[in-house]
Design a protein around this motif. Sequence first.
Motif, PDB file in Angstrom:
ATOM      1  N   GLN A  90       1.072  -1.729   0.522  1.00  0.00           N
ATOM      2  CA  GLN A  90      -0.125   0.205  -0.171  1.00  0.00           C
ATOM      3  C   GLN A  90       1.038   1.231  -0.035  1.00  0.00           C
ATOM      4  OE1 GLN A  90      -2.634  -0.799   3.215  1.00  0.00           O
ATOM      5  NE2 GLN A  90      -3.889  -1.715   2.661  1.00  0.00           N
ATOM      6  N   TRP A 118       4.723  -0.287  -6.995  1.00  0.00           N
ATOM      7  CA  TRP A 118       3.698  -1.615  -6.587  1.00  0.00           C
ATOM      8  C   TRP A 118       2.047  -0.952  -6.738  1.00  0.00           C
ATOM      9  CZ3 TRP A 118       1.743  -6.539  -6.679  1.00  0.00           C
ATOM     10  CH2 TRP A 118       0.251  -6.544  -6.498  1.00  0.00           C
ATOM     11  N   GLN A 119       2.277   0.253  -6.506  1.00  0.00           N
ATOM     12  CA  GLN A 119       1.148   0.599  -6.680  1.00  0.00           C
ATOM     13  C   GLN A 119       1.065   1.294  -8.379  1.00  0.00           C
ATOM     14  OE1 GLN A 119      -1.988   1.563  -4.614  1.00  0.00           O
ATOM     15  NE2 GLN A 119      -0.943   0.419  -3.038  1.00  0.00           N
ATOM     16  N   THR A 120       1.532   1.792  -8.695  1.00  0.00           N
ATOM     17  CA  THR A 120       1.554   1.859 -10.435  1.00  0.00           C
ATOM     18  C   THR A 120       1.563   1.196 -11.531  1.00  0.00           C
ATOM     19  OG1 THR A 120       3.498   4.206  -9.945  1.00  0.00           O
ATOM     20  CG2 THR A 120       3.498   2.720 -11.944  1.00  0.00           C
ATOM     21  N   TRP A 166      -0.217  -1.470  -9.897  1.00  0.00           N
ATOM     22  CA  TRP A 166      -1.765  -2.243 -10.008  1.00  0.00           C
ATOM     23  C   TRP A 166      -2.032  -1.345 -10.176  1.00  0.00           C
ATOM     24  CZ3 TRP A 166      -4.073  -6.214  -8.371  1.00  0.00           C
ATOM     25  CH2 TRP A 166      -5.562  -5.906  -8.320  1.00  0.00           C
ATOM     26  N   THR A 167      -1.906  -0.208 -10.932  1.00  0.00           N
ATOM     27  CA  THR A 167      -2.460   0.435 -11.371  1.00  0.00           C
ATOM     28  C   THR A 167      -3.059   0.199 -13.074  1.00  0.00           C
ATOM     29  OG1 THR A 167      -2.792   2.740  -9.663  1.00  0.00           O
ATOM     30  CG2 THR A 167      -3.393   3.556 -11.603  1.00  0.00           C
ATOM     31  N   TRP A 168      -1.198   0.120 -12.838  1.00  0.00           N
ATOM     32  CA  TRP A 168      -1.523  -0.195 -14.639  1.00  0.00           C
ATOM     33  C   TRP A 168      -2.237  -1.785 -15.186  1.00  0.00           C
ATOM     34  CZ3 TRP A 168      -0.712   2.344 -18.491  1.00  0.00           C
ATOM     35  CH2 TRP A 168       0.405   2.890 -18.853  1.00  0.00           C
ATOM     36  N   ARG A 222      -5.233  -2.436 -13.657  1.00  0.00           N
ATOM     37  CA  ARG A 222      -7.089  -1.834 -13.006  1.00  0.00           C
ATOM     38  C   ARG A 222      -6.694  -1.363 -15.033  1.00  0.00           C
ATOM     39  NH1 ARG A 222      -6.240   0.603  -8.728  1.00  0.00           N
ATOM     40  NH2 ARG A 222      -6.702   2.435  -9.578  1.00  0.00           N
ATOM     41  N   ARG A 223      -6.235  -0.520 -15.035  1.00  0.00           N
ATOM     42  CA  ARG A 223      -6.308  -0.164 -17.000  1.00  0.00           C
ATOM     43  C   ARG A 223      -6.690  -0.933 -17.535  1.00  0.00           C
ATOM     44  NH1 ARG A 223      -2.203   5.142 -17.976  1.00  0.00           N
ATOM     45  NH2 ARG A 223      -3.403   4.841 -19.864  1.00  0.00           N
ATOM     46  N   ALA A 265     -10.389  -2.683 -17.590  1.00  0.00           N
ATOM     47  CA  ALA A 265     -11.201  -1.853 -17.653  1.00  0.00           C
ATOM     48  C   ALA A 265     -11.780  -2.469 -18.290  1.00  0.00           C
ATOM     49  CB  ALA A 265     -10.588  -0.265 -17.248  1.00  0.00           C
ATOM     50  N   TYR A 308       4.871  -5.546 -11.724  1.00  0.00           N
ATOM     51  CA  TYR A 308       3.667  -5.449 -12.522  1.00  0.00           C
ATOM     52  C   TYR A 308       2.621  -7.002 -12.889  1.00  0.00           C
ATOM     53  CZ  TYR A 308       1.280  -5.924 -17.156  1.00  0.00           C
ATOM     54  OH  TYR A 308       0.689  -6.103 -18.116  1.00  0.00           O
ATOM     55  N   TRP A 337      -4.414 -10.037 -10.422  1.00  0.00           N
ATOM     56  CA  TRP A 337      -5.685  -9.912 -10.064  1.00  0.00           C
ATOM     57  C   TRP A 337      -6.521 -11.434 -10.711  1.00  0.00           C
ATOM     58  CZ3 TRP A 337      -7.870  -5.772 -11.728  1.00  0.00           C
ATOM     59  CH2 TRP A 337      -9.302  -5.397 -12.530  1.00  0.00           C
TER      60      TRP A 337
END
Length: 82
Positions: A9, A14-16, A18-20, A22-23, A26, A53, A60
């Motif tokens: 967190q 990791w946050q980047t 995870w964002t990729w 999710r994108r 989507a 990643y 995911w």
Amino acid sequence: MSSSSNDTQSDPTWQTAWTWVRRQHAGEGALDAAASAELAHWLAADPAHRQAYDEAGRLWLLVGLVPPAHDVPSPDAEDAAR
């Protein structure tokens, strides 16, 4: 990258990652050409980016295999059916 959830967190890599992920998953699915190029550049910038990643992608996939809570009968419902 094996770390606790608190570490992930607060980890910007990791946050980047995870964002990729999710994108990519989507509603519309695939990234456009510009976003794909941006992702490729980010992944190539640091081996830790690829590692995070890949881990985010596995997470995911695993989350997708877990049925939603409303699909799993509760123990109370099983007792009431008897």
